[in-house]
Design an enzyme around this catalytic site. Structure first.
Site, PDB file in Angstrom:
ATOM      1  CE  LYS A  65     -55.222 -29.123 -51.402  1.00  0.00           C
ATOM      2  NZ  LYS A  65     -53.694 -29.147 -50.757  1.00  0.00           N
ATOM      3  CG  ASP A 157     -46.360 -20.199 -32.727  1.00  0.00           C
ATOM      4  OD1 ASP A 157     -46.662 -20.970 -33.839  1.00  0.00           O
ATOM      5  OD2 ASP A 157     -47.435 -19.856 -31.988  1.00  0.00           O
TER       6      ASP A 157
END
Length: 318
Positions: A65, A157
């Site tokens: 990857k 968040d």
């Protein structure tokens, strides 16, 4: 022979969370039994982020990857993390497929954390805390909901828009917007930020909490106050990667924490070499840096499903 081309839409159509959890756990089992080969990540740091080359092989498959982490990408309307997966025949080296690795990364990371929670969280865990409401929050919720009966998913968040987007993308899940302190007070806590200084305080963590420390995946990143690690049973996915760039990397360099204080690896828990949670009041931490055996196992699963359908494009690369 030809090389399959599997884009984001194809990969999304070919996977589901339950299968990915099973595939990733089996990958850790094989790795723990010495049946896998995975060199450490190679990092390439550039001005605005970094790239990682992540090769691995499991019985019958091999691949790599190529993945980036660029924290400013959302301002450019791009994902922070993007990846491409090359899946090869280990016998001949032929490239069997080139596929979207971004979706694979998101789902396998969520799966690995949920697997760790199955071994390390209290069995009666019903609340999930999510700190950082980006793409990874989505798959963390999906994966944990497969293994735990979640009555509340407490999300923090710095961007309320990000939390609202997450709530909209997962209708029917008990997600609530809350403070970081409230999210950290959950039974299972997933930290998913690019922070380079602690954002979770020891005083917020209750007895019996399990933490999946996911955001720290490169040198200098850190999300938890080191005192949490000092008190916790700490399990890593790979000790080389964790000590160099996981949650434990900064405390180790500062002499606050040592490799000898790591309890074990997730693979050791999966194969039964080491026991998971033994005390309902203990704090447990899974230091998740993301390992390439997860990617290659999921890539094999996707490739085999794509071959069965025969509906995907291919090219002659060789």
């Amino acid at each position: 022979m030809s090389t399959l081309l599997l884009d984001k839409k194809a990969v999304n159509n070919l996977l589901n969370v339950r299968d990915i959890i099973d595939v990733v756990e089996e990958a850790f089992r094989m790795w723990g039994e010495g049946k896998g080969n995975m060199p450490p990540k190679a990092y390439l740091v550039v001005e605005h982020g970094d790239f990682r080359a992540m090769p691995a092989a499991l019985p019958g498959c091999a691949g790599m990857k190529w993945v980036n982490a660029h924290p400013q990408n959302p301002s450019r309307n791009l994902p922070t993390v993007m990846a491409v997966m090359v899946y090869s025949d280990p016998e001949t080296g032929y490239p069997l497929a080139v596929m979207d690795g971004t979706t694979i990364t998101a789902y396998r990371t969520g799966a690995a954390a949920a697997i760790a929670a199955r071994y390390l969280a209290r069995r009666d865990s019903h609340t999930l805390g999510i700190i950082g409401a980006g793409r990874q929050a989505y798959t963390q919720i999906l994966a944990h909901a497969e293994l735990f009966d979640l009555s509340s998913i407490n999300v923090f968040d710095t961007s309320s828009t990000a939390v609202d987007k997450l709530i909209t993308s997962l209708p029917g899940y008990p997600i609530r917007n809350c403070s970081v302190k409230e999210a950290a007070a959950s039974d299972i806590v997933c930290t998913l930020t690019p922070s380079r200084e602690p954002i979770v305080k020891r005083e917020w963590i209750m007895a019996g909490t399990h933490i999946n420390a996911v955001g720290a995946d490169a040198e200098g990143k850190e999300e938890l106050e080191p005192s949490i690690l000092k008190e916790a049973m700490v399990v890593v996915d790979d000790i080389r990667q964790a000590s160099a760039g996981g949650e434990i990397n900064v405390p180790i360099r500062r002499g606050i924490f040592t490799i000898d204080e790591v309890y074990g690896t997730l693979a050791e828990l999966v194969i039964g070499r080491k026991q998971g949670r033994r005390d309902d009041k203990a704090i447990t931490v899974f230091d998740s840096t993301g390992v390439a055996i997860e990617d290659i196992a999921v890539a094999r699963f996707i490739y085999e499903k794509a071959r069965q359908t025969g509906d995907y494009p291919s090219i002659e690369l060789v």
